[in-house]
Design an enzyme around this catalytic site. Structure first.
Site, PDB file in Angstrom:
ATOM      1  N   HIS A 206      -5.794   6.166  -5.510  1.00 24.40           N
ATOM      2  CA  HIS A 206      -7.261   6.178  -5.330  1.00 24.40           C
ATOM      3  C   HIS A 206      -7.607   7.004  -4.096  1.00 24.40           C
ATOM      4  CE1 HIS A 206      -8.731   2.481  -7.817  1.00 24.40           C
ATOM      5  NE2 HIS A 206      -7.889   3.231  -8.496  1.00 24.40           N
TER       6      HIS A 206
ATOM      7  N   LYS B 115      -4.694  -5.708   3.703  1.00 21.09           N
ATOM      8  CA  LYS B 115      -3.631  -5.444   4.686  1.00 21.09           C
ATOM      9  C   LYS B 115      -2.426  -6.374   4.577  1.00 21.09           C
ATOM     10  CE  LYS B 115      -5.454  -1.936   6.403  1.00 21.09           C
ATOM     11  NZ  LYS B 115      -4.941  -0.793   5.667  1.00 21.09           N
TER      12      LYS B 115
ATOM     13  N   TYR C 148      -8.256   1.808   6.553  1.00 19.60           N
ATOM     14  CA  TYR C 148      -8.022   1.276   5.201  1.00 19.60           C
ATOM     15  C   TYR C 148      -6.782   1.915   4.578  1.00 19.60           C
ATOM     16  CZ  TYR C 148      -9.120  -0.550   0.556  1.00 19.60           C
ATOM     17  OH  TYR C 148      -9.065  -1.234  -0.649  1.00 19.60           O
TER      18      TYR C 148
ATOM     19  N   TYR D 233     -16.433  -2.954  -2.796  1.00 15.71           N
ATOM     20  CA  TYR D 233     -16.597  -4.102  -1.893  1.00 15.71           C
ATOM     21  C   TYR D 233     -18.098  -4.345  -1.779  1.00 15.71           C
ATOM     22  CZ  TYR D 233     -11.720  -3.533  -0.388  1.00 15.71           C
ATOM     23  OH  TYR D 233     -10.344  -3.463  -0.351  1.00 15.71           O
TER      24      TYR D 233
ATOM     25  N   PRO E 260      -7.991 -10.996   3.055  1.00 17.03           N
ATOM     26  CA  PRO E 260      -7.680  -9.890   2.137  1.00 17.03           C
ATOM     27  C   PRO E 260      -8.742  -8.786   2.109  1.00 17.03           C
ATOM     28  CG  PRO E 260      -8.214 -11.884   0.921  1.00 17.03           C
ATOM     29  CD  PRO E 260      -8.141 -12.266   2.348  1.00 17.03           C
TER      30      PRO E 260
HETATM   31  P1  FAS Z   1       5.344 -14.286   0.823  1.00 12.54           P
HETATM   32  O1  FAS Z   1       4.603 -15.562   1.138  1.00 12.54           O
HETATM   33  O2  FAS Z   1       4.885 -13.419  -0.288  1.00 12.54           O
HETATM   34  O3  FAS Z   1       6.881 -14.622   0.512  1.00 12.54           O
HETATM   35  C1  FAS Z   1       7.570 -15.601   1.286  1.00 12.54           C
HETATM   36  C2  FAS Z   1       8.658 -16.184   0.400  1.00 12.54           C
HETATM   37  O4  FAS Z   1       9.415 -17.124   1.177  1.00 12.54           O
HETATM   38  C3  FAS Z   1       8.080 -16.955  -0.786  1.00 12.54           C
HETATM   39  O5  FAS Z   1       8.661 -16.504  -1.989  1.00 12.54           O
HETATM   40  C4  FAS Z   1       8.435 -18.421  -0.494  1.00 12.54           C
HETATM   41  O6  FAS Z   1       8.729 -19.146  -1.665  1.00 12.54           O
HETATM   42  C5  FAS Z   1       9.665 -18.273   0.391  1.00 12.54           C
HETATM   43  N1  FAS Z   1       9.884 -19.408   1.298  1.00 12.54           N
HETATM   44  C6  FAS Z   1       8.956 -20.131   1.967  1.00 12.54           C
HETATM   45  N2  FAS Z   1       9.566 -21.085   2.711  1.00 12.54           N
HETATM   46  C7  FAS Z   1      10.911 -20.950   2.519  1.00 12.54           C
HETATM   47  C8  FAS Z   1      12.052 -21.632   2.996  1.00 12.54           C
HETATM   48  N3  FAS Z   1      11.934 -22.658   3.845  1.00 12.54           N
HETATM   49  N4  FAS Z   1      13.278 -21.220   2.565  1.00 12.54           N
HETATM   50  C9  FAS Z   1      13.411 -20.176   1.715  1.00 12.54           C
HETATM   51  N5  FAS Z   1      12.357 -19.487   1.210  1.00 12.54           N
HETATM   52  C10 FAS Z   1      11.122 -19.879   1.615  1.00 12.54           C
HETATM   53  N6  FAS Z   1      -2.791  -9.615   0.463  1.00 12.54           N
HETATM   54  C11 FAS Z   1      -3.525  -8.542   0.144  1.00 12.54           C
HETATM   55  O7  FAS Z   1      -3.309  -7.474   0.730  1.00 12.54           O
HETATM   56  N7  FAS Z   1      -4.519  -8.622  -0.815  1.00 12.54           N
HETATM   57  C12 FAS Z   1      -4.776  -9.794  -1.499  1.00 12.54           C
HETATM   58  O8  FAS Z   1      -5.668  -9.855  -2.346  1.00 12.54           O
HETATM   59  C13 FAS Z   1      -4.012 -10.941  -1.210  1.00 12.54           C
HETATM   60  N8  FAS Z   1      -4.223 -12.123  -1.884  1.00 12.54           N
HETATM   61  C14 FAS Z   1      -3.487 -13.230  -1.531  1.00 12.54           C
HETATM   62  C15 FAS Z   1      -3.683 -14.476  -2.194  1.00 12.54           C
HETATM   63  C16 FAS Z   1      -2.937 -15.605  -1.825  1.00 12.54           C
HETATM   64  C17 FAS Z   1      -3.173 -16.923  -2.539  1.00 12.54           C
HETATM   65  C18 FAS Z   1      -1.992 -15.520  -0.786  1.00 12.54           C
HETATM   66  C19 FAS Z   1      -1.215 -16.745  -0.347  1.00 12.54           C
HETATM   67  C20 FAS Z   1      -1.781 -14.302  -0.139  1.00 12.54           C
HETATM   68  C21 FAS Z   1      -2.517 -13.147  -0.513  1.00 12.54           C
HETATM   69  N9  FAS Z   1      -2.315 -11.897   0.104  1.00 12.54           N
HETATM   70  C22 FAS Z   1      -3.036 -10.799  -0.202  1.00 12.54           C
HETATM   71  C23 FAS Z   1      -1.339 -11.748   1.120  1.00 12.54           C
HETATM   72  C24 FAS Z   1       0.001 -11.603   0.450  1.00 12.54           C
HETATM   73  O9  FAS Z   1      -0.033 -10.523  -0.424  1.00 12.54           O
HETATM   74  C25 FAS Z   1       1.028 -11.503   1.539  1.00 12.54           C
HETATM   75  O10 FAS Z   1       0.601 -10.626   2.560  1.00 12.54           O
HETATM   76  C26 FAS Z   1       2.392 -11.078   1.038  1.00 12.54           C
HETATM   77  O11 FAS Z   1       2.768 -11.958   0.021  1.00 12.54           O
HETATM   78  C27 FAS Z   1       3.339 -11.131   2.234  1.00 12.54           C
HETATM   79  O12 FAS Z   1       4.617 -11.072   1.748  1.00 12.54           O
HETATM   80  P2  FAS Z   1       5.771 -11.938   2.450  1.00 12.54           P
HETATM   81  O13 FAS Z   1       5.656 -11.786   3.928  1.00 12.54           O
HETATM   82  O14 FAS Z   1       7.020 -11.574   1.745  1.00 12.54           O
HETATM   83  O15 FAS Z   1       5.390 -13.471   2.183  1.00 12.54           O
HETATM   84  C1  PHB Z   2      -6.747  -6.911  -5.287  1.00 11.96           C
HETATM   85  O1  PHB Z   2      -6.762  -5.999  -6.146  1.00 11.96           O
HETATM   86  O2  PHB Z   2      -6.255  -8.031  -5.505  1.00 11.96           O
HETATM   87  C2  PHB Z   2      -7.339  -6.635  -3.926  1.00 11.96           C
HETATM   88  C3  PHB Z   2      -7.700  -5.342  -3.601  1.00 11.96           C
HETATM   89  C4  PHB Z   2      -8.255  -5.092  -2.349  1.00 11.96           C
HETATM   90  C5  PHB Z   2      -8.434  -6.130  -1.461  1.00 11.96           C
HETATM   91  C6  PHB Z   2      -8.058  -7.429  -1.790  1.00 11.96           C
HETATM   92  C7  PHB Z   2      -7.505  -7.685  -3.031  1.00 11.96           C
HETATM   93  O3  PHB Z   2      -8.987  -5.875  -0.241  1.00 11.96           O
END
Ligand code: FAS
Ligand code: PHB
Length: 389
Positions: free
Chosen positions: A72, A296, A384, A200, A292
């Site tokens: 994009h 980032k 961004y 947005y 979100p």
């Molecule tokens: P993660 O949380 O993805 O991965 C951590 C892993 O560690 C998990 O698989 C977990 O099961 C495991 N774990 C936890 N405790 C443990 C233990 N004691 N022993 C072993 N393993 C363990 N970011 C965006 O940029 N845009 C979004 O729209 C967005 N939406 C999100 C929605 C939700 C509901 C959440 C929670 C996050 C969202 N995020 C979003 C942020 C998300 O994308 C994170 O930044 C990304 O998953 C980060 O990756 P990790 O640091 O690997 O953490």
């Molecule tokens: C998404 O596609 O899930 C998304 C994209 C941009 C954002 C947050 C979520 O800032």
């Protein structure tokens, strides 16, 4: 069991770190609490900075992303009926890649399988030991058996609720947090996206975001009060609220349909320091959480992994510890800049319950400044699409 780097967490941060280290001949073991199916069932981020795209390419896991992802060159911001396009290409000669985090994680798991990686799922009772010595170790339970993993370094990639950050003494750890008074209700629907680029949308009724995963899979969000539950939101109620927050000029082009996924995520800004304590280094959500709004979260996980993988490779390949010694400071500096941007975008686009008439005037002026100033647009675009490393 013995390895050079023990990685706690098999999400994007842990898997990407393992892949980069294994490519450099460094042995790893990944310990993941959940099953692979559970990890791959999570619907999360959708937008990647080009720096993250390049890191995935370096790791050798970008083929499907380049085939199925969508570069994009811009995005839209709207304020009630006003609509503004931020032209990444002409403002900062950059772009982002739209490709779901679920697919990135799937690609990483496939690459780890191909590399013969040791990724242990369904582990429990993970404890990090002797972090301040040159021979730390991890104890954990797998299939009812108590196991011990000897290692030289531990990467805490286990997310906000993991054990790694909590393994740093409270007397050492400093945490900074802002909890926002609302969440995002997100849906997936098998409908064509509203627009070719993300929108947005800020409105007097609240925030909405129009995103996508592919030409027939849309990802939409609306700001909801923290007290709301998913069951409070029928599809009809979602579509009404979402449509009502869009500029009136584009509402007619929205294609609605049944949701195939619906969830509410709370919004917080959180950062902890240090990101490194003895032989433990934290990456991704284990150390920081961003709202979100600035897309980032996943990109910061990749940013930390970039710094840590380069530092560990220098340490093992050239016996040069300098980058490892400065990992925490290097990673945290970039995290805080992205934290600022995500916080700023959240304030710009959301209606906060306690906003005064003056606050609303200043929020409107912020949007006005953005729409009139190329320099303001350059600032948004460079943040961004990703600041330099
Ligand atoms: P993660 O949380 O993805 O991965 C951590 C892993 O560690 C998990 O698989 C977990 O099961 C495991 N774990 C936890 N405790 C443990 C233990 N004691 N022993 C072993 N393993 C363990 N970011 C965006 O940029 N845009 C979004 O729209 C967005 N939406 C999100 C929605 C939700 C509901 C959440 C929670 C996050 C969202 N995020 C979003 C942020 C998300 O994308 C994170 O930044 C990304 O998953 C980060 O990756 P990790 O640091 O690997 O953490
Ligand atoms: C998404 O596609 O899930 C998304 C994209 C941009 C954002 C947050 C979520 O800032």
């Amino acid at each position: 069991m013995k390895t050079q780097v023990a990685i706690i967490g098999g999400g994007p941060a842990g898997l990407l770190l393992s892949q980069l280290l294994m490519n450099a001949g460094i042995s790893t073991v990944v310990l993941e609490r959940q099953s692979r199916e559970h990890v791959l069932s999570r619907i999360r981020a959708g937008v990647m900075e080009w720096g993250t795209v390049e890191l995935l390419k370096t790791a050798g896991v970008s083929d499907r992303m380049f085939k199925e992802g969508f570069p994009h060159e811009g995005c839209y911001l709207s304020s009630n009926d006003r609509m503004l396009r931020i032209d990444f290409e002409h403002l900062v000669d950059s772009r982002v890649m739209v490709y779901g985090q679920t697919e990135v994680t799937r690609d990483l798991y496939n690459a780890q399988d191909a590399a013969g990686a040791t990724v242990l799922h369904n582990v429990s009772d993970v404890v990090l030991n002797d972090l301040q010595t040159s021979s730390p170790y991890v104890t954990f339970t797998k299939d009812g058996q108590a196991l011990r993993l000897e290692c030289e370094y531990i990467a805490g990639c286990d997310g906000f609720h993991g054990v790694s950050r909590k393994s740093i003494p409270a007397s050492v750890l400093k945490e900074y947090e802002k909890v926002y008074p609302f969440g995002w209700l997100g849906i997936l629907s098998e409908t064509p996206p509203l627009e070719d680029e993300l929108i947005y949308a800020s409105s007097d009724r609240g925030f909405a975001l129009a995103s996508m995963r592919n030409a027939n899979l849309s990802r939409y969000y609306v700001q909801v009060p923290l007290t709301d539950k998913v069951e409070d939101w029928s599809d009809d109620r979602f579509w009404d609220a979402f449509t009502d927050r869009l500029p009136s000029t584009i509402r007619g082009q929205l294609v609605t349909g049944p949701s195939i996924e619906k969830s509410i995520a709370p919004l917080r800004s959180f950062v902890s320091e240090p990101m490194q304590w003895g032989r433990l280094s934290l990456c991704g959500d284990a150390a920081h959480i961003v709202p979100p709004t600035g897309a980032k979260g996943l990109n910061l996980a990749a940013s930390d992994v970039r710094y840590l993988s380069q530092a560990l490779i220098a340490r093992f390949a050239d016996n040069d510890p300098t980058r490892l010694d400065s990992y925490g400071a290097d990673a945290l500096a970039r995290v805080k800049l992205a934290m600022r941007f995500s916080w700023w975008m959240t304030l710009l686009l959301h209606r906060f319950p306690d906003m005064s008439a003056f606050d609303l005037q200043m929020q409107a002026a912020d949007f006005d400044y953005l729409s009139k100033s190329r320099n303001a647009q350059i600032s948004l675009a460079e943040n961004y699409t990703g600041l330099p490393f």
